[in-house]
Design an enzyme around this catalytic site. Structure first.
Site, PDB file in Angstrom:
ATOM      1  N   CYS A  77     -30.580   7.152 -63.784  1.00  0.00           N
ATOM      2  CA  CYS A  77     -30.686   5.695 -63.874  1.00  0.00           C
ATOM      3  C   CYS A  77     -30.078   5.026 -62.634  1.00  0.00           C
ATOM      4  CB  CYS A  77     -30.052   5.208 -65.185  1.00  0.00           C
ATOM      5  SG  CYS A  77     -30.533   3.521 -65.583  1.00  0.00           S
ATOM      6  N   HIS A 163     -32.423   8.373 -69.478  1.00  0.00           N
ATOM      7  CA  HIS A 163     -31.094   8.906 -69.814  1.00  0.00           C
ATOM      8  C   HIS A 163     -31.199  10.197 -70.623  1.00  0.00           C
ATOM      9  CE1 HIS A 163     -28.499   5.590 -68.467  1.00  0.00           C
ATOM     10  NE2 HIS A 163     -29.549   4.828 -68.726  1.00  0.00           N
ATOM     11  N   GLU A 165     -28.889  12.177 -71.341  1.00  0.00           N
ATOM     12  CA  GLU A 165     -27.638  12.451 -72.053  1.00  0.00           C
ATOM     13  C   GLU A 165     -27.600  11.866 -73.458  1.00  0.00           C
ATOM     14  OE1 GLU A 165     -28.180  10.376 -69.642  1.00  0.00           O
ATOM     15  OE2 GLU A 165     -26.712   8.769 -69.443  1.00  0.00           O
TER      16      GLU A 165
END
Ligand code: XMP
Length: 512
Positions: A77, A163, A165
């Site tokens: 990002c 993202h 994660e």
């Protein structure tokens, strides 16, 4: 080790988390970290997301030396925009903020996406790159992002707009696997067993052959696990101190003593300071004052005891054990932007200011569930490992109004019954925290032929992931009936039981 540079995204610590789940060790540092000051060489670097726009005046930037390390880099990002910014691409404001699910479309097969068969990803950004940096190519797009994933044509530099994660990105973990293990060649050797061995060695070296360590234990999982590690490393040269503040739960002091000494072999001293604490709490009704009194008195008692132990050991106590966990460390090292001062977790209620001790924090790299796993591995009873959290000020903040010995007795007994029934019903591990609160109001009741006029107990039970928000637990009516009947019948001074049905927010977990 993978170096995670944090640019302040709320998700940064999840990157470390996902890598640990792959048994890859990762360390997060603020994005302002000077690469020349690192004492270790990372095998790869991940640049996190950020609330900033790279072109903002006060936008955070990585030390350019990151790009000279010669190790693989993954920008996530903002991290992608940072790459583009540093390597000559163009970043523009997006006409619409992209937030939510998106479907990633790989341009062609790329090893970063190896083994991934579900390309649902999570987007959360305002800016996006509008032109590629030199020598970069696109490896995936989405409907809204033509540069959803890019890579350098000859170097191991990758940027992704989504993202991986967060769990909304279905197979984000595979992407981390592909980056950390396939590209960076990290070993998957970060296991709890290895952690114990390394940590014990580190403690032994740090403390030396004759040094001694003290630490407070509370009966909670963190301090017990930390104490057990110290005990395993240096035996009786670690002195645990348990301060009975008079506002612990029913039978708690004895239980802690039995578990820690007979059970775990820890050199433990119990200090009964109940009278001192209750004496100082006399007449106090303000919640914050209660907290201050208990906190300060704890420090006084602890310092006095450690001075005695130090004198007895011939001045060999050099270290103070703290059960600091990784979330506290993250809180203190996360990048908070130039205007905010960074909070230090070393501020343990002033304990260290007077005592000339150095800190030892064996759990500072671990998340709570990792501490639990470690506790289980070290033979700490499951019941203690999965214990609900208990606030430092104890039941003093669960007795609304003045804390007197008789009020403590009522609150303790009611709490004990509630928890006992929760355990009997097999609900203890489904609930995050449960307790009884004693309210400073009286209500009319009838027992036998007698009119009663006694206090009210409020029961609180919540489910939560992080204690920042919480929902009240939905019990079966019969369960509540049993608890209520038992409390009114068995605890003198209680005429009525109510159940708290307020979530957090707007209420807090505790009543004070
Ligand atoms: P609140 O009431 O803030 O509680 O919603 C969130 C979590 O924090 C615990 N808590 C405390 N823990 N000292 C502590 O050590 C305190 O003064 C304190 N106040 C609240 C609470 O038990 C819950 O787990």
């Amino acid at each position: 080790t993978i170096l995670v540079l944090d640019f302040g995204s709320q998700y940064s610590h999840l990157i470390t988390r996902r890598l640990r789940e792959l048994n890859v060790y990762a360390e997060m540092l603020p994005c302002t970290q000077k690469i020349s000051e690192l004492t270790w060489k990372p095998k790869g670097v991940i640049l996190s997301g950020s609330p900033y726009s790279v072109y903002a005046k006060d936008a955070p930037h990585a030390d350019p030396a990151v790009f000279d390390l010669g190790v693989p880099i993954l920008g996530i990002c903002y991290g992608l925009q940072e790459l583009a910014w540093a390597l000559g691409g163009t970043v523009g404001g997006s006409d619409k903020r992209e937030y939510g699910h998106a479907l990633l479309k790989p341009v062609d097969e790329h090893f970063l996406f190896e083994g991934i068969d579900d390309f649902q990803v999570w987007m959360s950004h305002g800016d996006k790159i509008s032109a590629l940096p030199t020598d970069f190519k696109v490896i995936a797009t989405t409907d809204n992002a033509p540069f959803a994933a890019i890579t350098h044509t000859s170097k191991h530099i990758y940027g992704i707009q989504f993202h991986p994660e967060v769990t909304h990105t279905k197979q984000g973990k595979k992407l981390f696997h592909n980056f950390a293990i396939n590209v960076c060649k990290c070993e998957q050797n970060w296991t709890m067993e290895n952690f114990i061995d390394t940590e014990i060695e580190r403690i032994r070296t740090l403390v030396g052959p004759t040094g001694e360590v003290i630490g407070a234990v509370s009966g909670g999982v963190d301090s017990t696990v930390a104490a057990k590690l110290l005990n395993t490393a240096i035996g009786d040269r670690f002195h645990a101190i348990y301060v009975d503040n008079g506002v612990m739960r029913l039978n708690e002091t004895k239980q802690v003593y039995d578990t820690l000494t007979a059970g775990l072999g820890i050199n433990l001293k119990i200090v009964d300071a109940s009278d001192v604490f209750l004496g100082k709490l006399k007449g106090v009704t303000d919640p914050e004052k209660k907290r201050k009194i208990i906190g300060n008195t704890f420090i006084e008692v602890f310092e006095e005891e450690s001075a005695k132990l130090d004198a007895a050991s011939g001045g060999k106590i050099e270290y103070l054990l703290q059960g600091t966990l990784y979330p506290d460390v993250i809180e203190s090292i996360s990048f908070k932007g130039p205007s905010q001062t960074i909070k230090t977790h070393h501020n343990v209620g002033g304990l260290l200011e007077n005592m000339k001790l150095k800190l030892i924090e064996p759990l500072r790299e671990l998340f709570k569930d990792e501490v639990r796993a470690l506790g289980t591995l070290m033979g700490i009873p499951e019941e203690l490992v999965w214990r609900h959290p208990f606030p430092g000020p104890g039941i003093a903040i669960r007795i609304l109004g003045e804390v007197t010995p008789s009020q403590v007795e009522i609150a303790r007994k009611a709490d004990y019954i509630f928890i006992e029934e929760i355990r009997k019903a097999g609900l203890y591990n489904k609930i995050s925290q449960a307790f009884a609160c004693l309210l400073p109001v009286k209500s009319v009741g009838v027992m036998g032929d007698q009119r009663t006029y006694e206090q009210v107990i409020a029961l609180r039970a919540i489910e939560t992931v992080d204690f920042m928000t919480a929902d009240w637990y939905i019990f079966e009516a019969n369960f509540l009936k049993t608890v209520s009947r038992r409390i009114v019948n068995e605890v003198a001074g209680v005429a009525r039981v109510v159940y708290d049905i307020t979530s957090k927010p707007p209420a807090t977990v505790e009543w004070e």
